[in-house]
Design a protein around this motif. Structure first.
Motif, PDB file in Angstrom:
ATOM      1  N   TYR A  26      52.413 -31.747  49.175  1.00 46.94           N
ATOM      2  CA  TYR A  26      53.430 -31.284  50.109  1.00 46.94           C
ATOM      3  C   TYR A  26      53.296 -29.770  50.307  1.00 46.94           C
ATOM      4  O   TYR A  26      53.439 -28.995  49.363  1.00 46.94           O
ATOM      5  CB  TYR A  26      54.800 -31.622  49.520  1.00 46.94           C
ATOM      6  CG  TYR A  26      55.974 -31.568  50.466  1.00 46.94           C
ATOM      7  CD1 TYR A  26      56.222 -30.469  51.263  1.00 46.94           C
ATOM      8  CD2 TYR A  26      56.878 -32.623  50.521  1.00 46.94           C
ATOM      9  CE1 TYR A  26      57.308 -30.428  52.108  1.00 46.94           C
ATOM     10  CE2 TYR A  26      57.979 -32.592  51.356  1.00 46.94           C
ATOM     11  CZ  TYR A  26      58.188 -31.488  52.151  1.00 46.94           C
ATOM     12  OH  TYR A  26      59.281 -31.458  52.972  1.00 46.94           O
ATOM     13  N   LEU A  27      53.049 -29.355  51.555  1.00 46.57           N
ATOM     14  CA  LEU A  27      53.041 -27.941  51.921  1.00 46.57           C
ATOM     15  C   LEU A  27      54.326 -27.663  52.686  1.00 46.57           C
ATOM     16  O   LEU A  27      54.552 -28.213  53.761  1.00 46.57           O
ATOM     17  CB  LEU A  27      51.819 -27.611  52.786  1.00 46.57           C
ATOM     18  CG  LEU A  27      51.702 -26.153  53.264  1.00 46.57           C
ATOM     19  CD1 LEU A  27      51.469 -25.221  52.086  1.00 46.57           C
ATOM     20  CD2 LEU A  27      50.586 -26.015  54.289  1.00 46.57           C
ATOM     21  N   LEU A  28      55.172 -26.825  52.133  1.00 50.19           N
ATOM     22  CA  LEU A  28      56.501 -26.563  52.686  1.00 50.19           C
ATOM     23  C   LEU A  28      56.615 -25.095  53.054  1.00 50.19           C
ATOM     24  O   LEU A  28      56.347 -24.215  52.235  1.00 50.19           O
ATOM     25  CB  LEU A  28      57.576 -26.929  51.653  1.00 50.19           C
ATOM     26  CG  LEU A  28      59.025 -26.582  51.988  1.00 50.19           C
ATOM     27  CD1 LEU A  28      59.505 -27.348  53.210  1.00 50.19           C
ATOM     28  CD2 LEU A  28      59.926 -26.871  50.787  1.00 50.19           C
ATOM     29  N   CYS A  29      57.032 -24.822  54.289  1.00 50.24           N
ATOM     30  CA  CYS A  29      57.204 -23.459  54.773  1.00 50.24           C
ATOM     31  C   CYS A  29      58.615 -23.301  55.336  1.00 50.24           C
ATOM     32  O   CYS A  29      59.129 -24.214  55.992  1.00 50.24           O
ATOM     33  CB  CYS A  29      56.201 -23.117  55.873  1.00 50.24           C
ATOM     34  SG  CYS A  29      54.490 -23.525  55.487  1.00 50.24           S
ATOM     35  N   ALA A  30      59.238 -22.169  55.088  1.00 50.78           N
ATOM     36  CA  ALA A  30      60.532 -21.857  55.687  1.00 50.78           C
ATOM     37  C   ALA A  30      60.285 -21.051  56.954  1.00 50.78           C
ATOM     38  O   ALA A  30      59.703 -19.967  56.913  1.00 50.78           O
ATOM     39  CB  ALA A  30      61.397 -21.070  54.715  1.00 50.78           C
ATOM     40  N   SER A  31      60.706 -21.582  58.110  1.00 48.95           N
ATOM     41  CA  SER A  31      60.558 -20.861  59.372  1.00 48.95           C
ATOM     42  C   SER A  31      61.667 -19.833  59.537  1.00 48.95           C
ATOM     43  O   SER A  31      61.451 -18.729  60.022  1.00 48.95           O
ATOM     44  CB  SER A  31      60.574 -21.843  60.538  1.00 48.95           C
ATOM     45  OG  SER A  31      59.560 -22.816  60.410  1.00 48.95           O
ATOM     46  N   THR A  32      62.891 -20.227  59.165  1.00 54.08           N
ATOM     47  CA  THR A  32      64.033 -19.311  59.148  1.00 54.08           C
ATOM     48  C   THR A  32      64.833 -19.597  57.885  1.00 54.08           C
ATOM     49  O   THR A  32      64.795 -20.697  57.339  1.00 54.08           O
ATOM     50  CB  THR A  32      64.940 -19.496  60.379  1.00 54.08           C
ATOM     51  OG1 THR A  32      65.448 -20.843  60.402  1.00 54.08           O
ATOM     52  CG2 THR A  32      64.166 -19.233  61.670  1.00 54.08           C
ATOM     53  N   GLY A  33      65.596 -18.603  57.436  1.00 56.23           N
ATOM     54  CA  GLY A  33      66.346 -18.779  56.203  1.00 56.23           C
ATOM     55  C   GLY A  33      65.425 -18.739  55.000  1.00 56.23           C
ATOM     56  O   GLY A  33      64.261 -18.359  55.087  1.00 56.23           O
ATOM     57  N   ALA A  34      65.971 -19.120  53.853  1.00 52.50           N
ATOM     58  CA  ALA A  34      65.187 -19.108  52.614  1.00 52.50           C
ATOM     59  C   ALA A  34      65.614 -20.268  51.737  1.00 52.50           C
ATOM     60  O   ALA A  34      66.785 -20.642  51.710  1.00 52.50           O
ATOM     61  CB  ALA A  34      65.379 -17.789  51.863  1.00 52.50           C
ATOM     62  N   LEU A  35      64.655 -20.854  51.042  1.00 52.09           N
ATOM     63  CA  LEU A  35      64.924 -21.983  50.146  1.00 52.09           C
ATOM     64  C   LEU A  35      64.752 -21.544  48.699  1.00 52.09           C
ATOM     65  O   LEU A  35      63.993 -20.613  48.408  1.00 52.09           O
ATOM     66  CB  LEU A  35      63.951 -23.139  50.429  1.00 52.09           C
ATOM     67  CG  LEU A  35      64.178 -24.005  51.666  1.00 52.09           C
ATOM     68  CD1 LEU A  35      63.949 -23.202  52.945  1.00 52.09           C
ATOM     69  CD2 LEU A  35      63.246 -25.202  51.650  1.00 52.09           C
ATOM     70  N   ARG A  36      65.438 -22.232  47.809  1.00 49.79           N
ATOM     71  CA  ARG A  36      65.262 -22.034  46.378  1.00 49.79           C
ATOM     72  C   ARG A  36      64.633 -23.291  45.791  1.00 49.79           C
ATOM     73  O   ARG A  36      65.077 -24.396  46.084  1.00 49.79           O
ATOM     74  CB  ARG A  36      66.603 -21.750  45.699  1.00 49.79           C
ATOM     75  CG  ARG A  36      67.282 -20.479  46.179  1.00 49.79           C
ATOM     76  CD  ARG A  36      68.557 -20.226  45.420  1.00 49.79           C
ATOM     77  NE  ARG A  36      69.214 -19.010  45.855  1.00 49.79           N
ATOM     78  CZ  ARG A  36      70.233 -18.436  45.208  1.00 49.79           C
ATOM     79  NH1 ARG A  36      70.696 -19.002  44.098  1.00 49.79           N
ATOM     80  NH2 ARG A  36      70.777 -17.330  45.672  1.00 49.79           N
ATOM     81  N   LEU A  37      63.617 -23.094  44.966  1.00 44.78           N
ATOM     82  CA  LEU A  37      62.912 -24.213  44.366  1.00 44.78           C
ATOM     83  C   LEU A  37      62.880 -24.046  42.857  1.00 44.78           C
ATOM     84  O   LEU A  37      62.773 -22.922  42.362  1.00 44.78           O
ATOM     85  CB  LEU A  37      61.487 -24.305  44.908  1.00 44.78           C
ATOM     86  CG  LEU A  37      61.347 -24.345  46.426  1.00 44.78           C
ATOM     87  CD1 LEU A  37      60.456 -23.207  46.890  1.00 44.78           C
ATOM     88  CD2 LEU A  37      60.791 -25.653  46.889  1.00 44.78           C
ATOM     89  N   GLU A  38      62.940 -25.153  42.148  1.00 46.35           N
ATOM     90  CA  GLU A  38      62.875 -25.113  40.691  1.00 46.35           C
ATOM     91  C   GLU A  38      62.067 -26.300  40.195  1.00 46.35           C
ATOM     92  O   GLU A  38      62.211 -27.423  40.692  1.00 46.35           O
ATOM     93  CB  GLU A  38      64.275 -25.137  40.077  1.00 46.35           C
ATOM     94  CG  GLU A  38      64.274 -25.043  38.560  1.00 46.35           C
ATOM     95  CD  GLU A  38      65.652 -24.824  37.971  1.00 46.35           C
ATOM     96  OE1 GLU A  38      65.767 -24.866  36.726  1.00 46.35           O
ATOM     97  OE2 GLU A  38      66.609 -24.611  38.745  1.00 46.35           O
ATOM     98  N   ALA A  39      61.209 -26.047  39.207  1.00 44.29           N
ATOM     99  CA  ALA A  39      60.404 -27.106  38.598  1.00 44.29           C
ATOM    100  C   ALA A  39      59.970 -26.653  37.217  1.00 44.29           C
ATOM    101  O   ALA A  39      59.546 -25.508  37.040  1.00 44.29           O
ATOM    102  CB  ALA A  39      59.181 -27.429  39.453  1.00 44.29           C
TER     103      ALA A  39
END
Length: 250
Positions: A26-39
């Motif tokens: 999975y390639l995930l990009c934020a176009s607008t805003g921002a995401l938080r990821l945890e693993a």
């Protein structure tokens, strides 16, 4: 036969932590805003112009603090090699952005990709797999114990305030010396350094959210001096806040 790879875009409102597990890389990009990821006990911030590469079958938790638009590309595990890491966040270069944009033409479907599309998706994988070898420094601090995770949460909730470490320690039921040792062991930095990083990372989210003046953002994350804010921001990202915001639209 399902497609070797496909792309899609999606808009989200603010959402709390949600676990994501997919059967494709999975390639995930934020176009607008921002995401938080945890693993696996690590946390990342994904603003525009950055991408996250998640290995198939491995879980990650995603939270969206503000409205965001994402662009995603999913690769069948037999089409590309597995990413080296479970989850990596890295900067996109102009070539990767152009290839990702071109891939957006092909959505999920049953029929295989035409030869041109296969070549474009393969090129995107080759470029982004290489970029993932140089992870972004925009990493959020995380802890293992309940006390440190609570301390981090309390700190994040009061980034714009004048906080004292003794107050945080008292709130989690530890003496300051014990909490300080926990921070060094679990986070790898002092609480003061953690506070500075969290302020910069919140600023990254605010820079991605809208066109608010940089001075306003500096005050909102707890800096009374623009020069001090610029210095802290440059220390983590190697660019100024205005230079960082400019990368979102290049």
């Amino acid at each position: 036969m399902t497609r070797e790879a496909f792309a899609f875009t999606r808009s989200f409102g603010p959402t709390g932590p949600t676990e994501l597990v997919v059967d494709r890389h999975y390639l995930l990009c934020a176009s607008t805003g921002a995401l938080r990821l945890e693993a696996e006990g690590q946390r990342w911030l994904l603003p525009p112009a950055r991408a996250a590469l998640l290995r198939a079958g491995r879980p990650a938790t995603i939270a969206i603090p503000q409205p965001a638009k994402t662009a995603s590309v999913l690769f069948h595990v037999d089409f590309v090699p597995p990413p080296q890491q479970h989850l990596t966040v890295f900067d996109l270069d102009p070539l990767a952005r152009a290839l990702a944009s071109e891939c957006g033409t092909w959505q999920e479907a049953e029929e295989p990709l035409p030869p041109y599309a296969r070549a474009i998706f393969a090129a995107l994988a080759a470029v982004t797999w290489r970029l993932a070898e140089r992870p972004s420094p925009v990493v959020m601090p995380a802890g293992r114990s309940a006390e440190v995770r609570t301390a981090l949460q309390l700190t994040e909730e009061r980034l714009g305030d004048e906080m004292r470490f003794e107050e945080v320690a008292a709130a989690v039921g530890l003496v300051p010396r014990s909490l300080a040792r926990r921070f060094e062991a679990e986070v790898g930095m002092t609480w003061r350094a953690t506070l500075r990083r969290m302020r910069v990372l919140r600023a990254v989210e605010l820079l991605a959210a809208d066109d608010a003046p940089i001075t306003t953002i500096a005050h909102e994350v707890g800096y009374g001096s623009l020069s001090a804010f610029n210095a802290a921001f440059r220390e983590l990202t190697a660019v100024t806040p205005s230079g960082y915001r400019a990368t979102f639209t290049r």
